[in-house]
Motif scaffolding. Structure first.
Motif, PDB file in Angstrom:
ATOM      1  N   ARG A 144      -1.382   3.615  -4.463  1.00 10.50           N
ATOM      2  CA  ARG A 144      -1.172   2.420  -5.277  1.00 10.50           C
ATOM      3  C   ARG A 144      -1.335   1.191  -4.395  1.00 10.50           C
ATOM      4  O   ARG A 144      -0.773   1.107  -3.299  1.00 10.50           O
ATOM      5  N   ILE A 145      -2.110   0.214  -4.878  1.00  7.19           N
ATOM      6  CA  ILE A 145      -2.394  -1.012  -4.131  1.00  7.19           C
ATOM      7  C   ILE A 145      -1.966  -2.204  -4.964  1.00  7.19           C
ATOM      8  O   ILE A 145      -2.367  -2.331  -6.133  1.00  7.19           O
TER       9      ILE A 145
ATOM     10  N   PHE B 105      -5.823   1.289  -7.458  1.00  2.66           N
ATOM     11  CA  PHE B 105      -5.644   2.593  -6.816  1.00  2.66           C
ATOM     12  C   PHE B 105      -6.857   2.884  -5.946  1.00  2.66           C
ATOM     13  O   PHE B 105      -7.994   2.820  -6.407  1.00  2.66           O
ATOM     14  N   GLY B 106      -6.598   3.174  -4.656  1.00  2.87           N
ATOM     15  CA  GLY B 106      -7.696   3.429  -3.734  1.00  2.87           C
ATOM     16  C   GLY B 106      -7.191   3.934  -2.402  1.00  2.87           C
ATOM     17  O   GLY B 106      -6.019   4.260  -2.236  1.00  2.87           O
TER      18      GLY B 106
ATOM     19  N   PHE C 166       0.854  -1.186   0.000  1.00  5.82           N
ATOM     20  CA  PHE C 166       0.000   0.000   0.000  1.00  5.82           C
ATOM     21  C   PHE C 166       0.885   1.229   0.000  1.00  5.82           C
ATOM     22  O   PHE C 166       1.713   1.410   0.892  1.00  5.82           O
ATOM     23  N   ASN C 167       0.697   2.066  -1.001  1.00 11.28           N
ATOM     24  CA  ASN C 167       1.483   3.296  -1.113  1.00 11.28           C
ATOM     25  C   ASN C 167       2.984   2.994  -1.108  1.00 11.28           C
ATOM     26  O   ASN C 167       3.771   3.670  -0.438  1.00 11.28           O
ATOM     27  N   ASN C 168       3.362   1.921  -1.849  1.00 13.57           N
ATOM     28  CA  ASN C 168       4.761   1.508  -2.035  1.00 13.57           C
ATOM     29  C   ASN C 168       5.408   0.905  -0.790  1.00 13.57           C
ATOM     30  O   ASN C 168       6.634   0.769  -0.730  1.00 13.57           O
TER      31      ASN C 168
ATOM     32  N   LEU D 180       0.160   3.736   8.357  1.00 18.12           N
ATOM     33  CA  LEU D 180       0.551   3.324   7.002  1.00 18.12           C
ATOM     34  C   LEU D 180      -0.645   3.326   6.049  1.00 18.12           C
ATOM     35  O   LEU D 180      -0.471   3.493   4.838  1.00 18.12           O
ATOM     36  N   LEU D 181      -1.846   3.151   6.581  1.00 19.24           N
ATOM     37  CA  LEU D 181      -3.046   3.136   5.736  1.00 19.24           C
ATOM     38  C   LEU D 181      -3.640   4.529   5.538  1.00 19.24           C
ATOM     39  O   LEU D 181      -4.627   4.686   4.830  1.00 19.24           O
TER      40      LEU D 181
END
Length: 247
Positions: free
Chosen positions: A93-94, A104-105, A11-13, A85-86
């Motif tokens: 990016r997922i 993407f969400g 999630f998010n790299n 982190l969430l």
């Protein structure tokens, strides 16, 4: 650990399964078949209804995770870190280890693990306003390129780069298969670098915004679509970047 062997979440790299000690993504719901939403109207004197619109709804992914720690304090720290982190103010990016491609969400809901134990199963919801799964970017070079692979849905046009080889008036990119065009007006000099990202509304010439060059009347611009086996051409050599997308 090989995170491609199960549904580890990036999630998010950041791969959550490696970033948080004691955390493991154990299941994901919502990646299967997606319903179609339709709008209908009743026609007087006619049986049934008429469908007037059809659309693909957003996708909601429910991620189940297991979290454990030896002490209450460590369990709380890891849960708080997961929450951090969430956190995202825009779509992140997922990626999941057991599928190829990116979604993407953003996180919209969380169910904590049991409060009376230092280990347990929780879940969180990832809301994807864009329901598609995007593959890694493909790059084609030339005056004429053929889009691949064949797909039911249009591919996402990421970017078109053109380096003008000689002085010219006007420039265009054309989808020969559909007839759609992106037309730029005015004079260009040899060596000019043109960059177009229609989805983002970006047009630059030599790194300077230059949207006034766009012929809005005769150009598709943000409606410029590309499908598998479409032929795209340009009077100058171009670098054409796009992504395959699937449900």
């Amino acid at each position: 650990m090989d995170y491609t062997r199960y549904c580890a979440l990036e999630f998010n790299n950041i791969v959550l399964d490696s970033a948080i000690e004691g955390y493991m993504t154990i299941n994901v719901d919502g990646r299967g078949l997606l319903r179609r939403e339709i709008k209908t109207v009743k026609i007087p004197g006619r049986a049934g209804e008429r469908i007037v619109d059809q659309s693909i709804p957003p996708r909601e992914l429910k991620v189940y995770f297991f979290l454990k720690a030896d002490r209450d304090r460590d369990f709380r720290k890891r849960l708080i870190y997961l929450h951090e982190l969430l956190t995202s103010d825009e779509d992140a990016r997922i990626r999941f280890g057991d599928e190829v491609g990116s979604r993407f969400g953003r996180c919209t809901d969380i169910d904590d693990p049991p409060y009376d134990s230092n280990q347990g199963i929780g879940s969180f919801m990832l809301y994807c306003q864009d329901p598609f799964l995007y593959q890694e970017a493909k790059i084609l070079t030339g005056n004429r390129v053929i889009i691949y692979p064949l797909s039911v849905y249009s591919h996402k046009l990421e970017e078109i780069k053109i380096k003008v080889s000689s002085d010219r008036n006007g420039l265009f990119v054309r989808n020969i298969s559909t007839g759609q065009r992106i037309i730029l007006l005015g004079d260009f000099a040899a060596g000019d670098n043109v960059v177009m990202r229609p989805t983002d509304g970006v047009l630059t010439v030599n790194n300077k915004p230059d949207l006034p060059r766009l012929d809005y009347v005769n150009s598709a611009w943000q409606d410029f679509e590309i499908f598998g086996e479409d032929v795209i051409d340009c009077p100058e050599e171009m670098v054409f970047k796009y992504r395959e997308r699937r449900l």
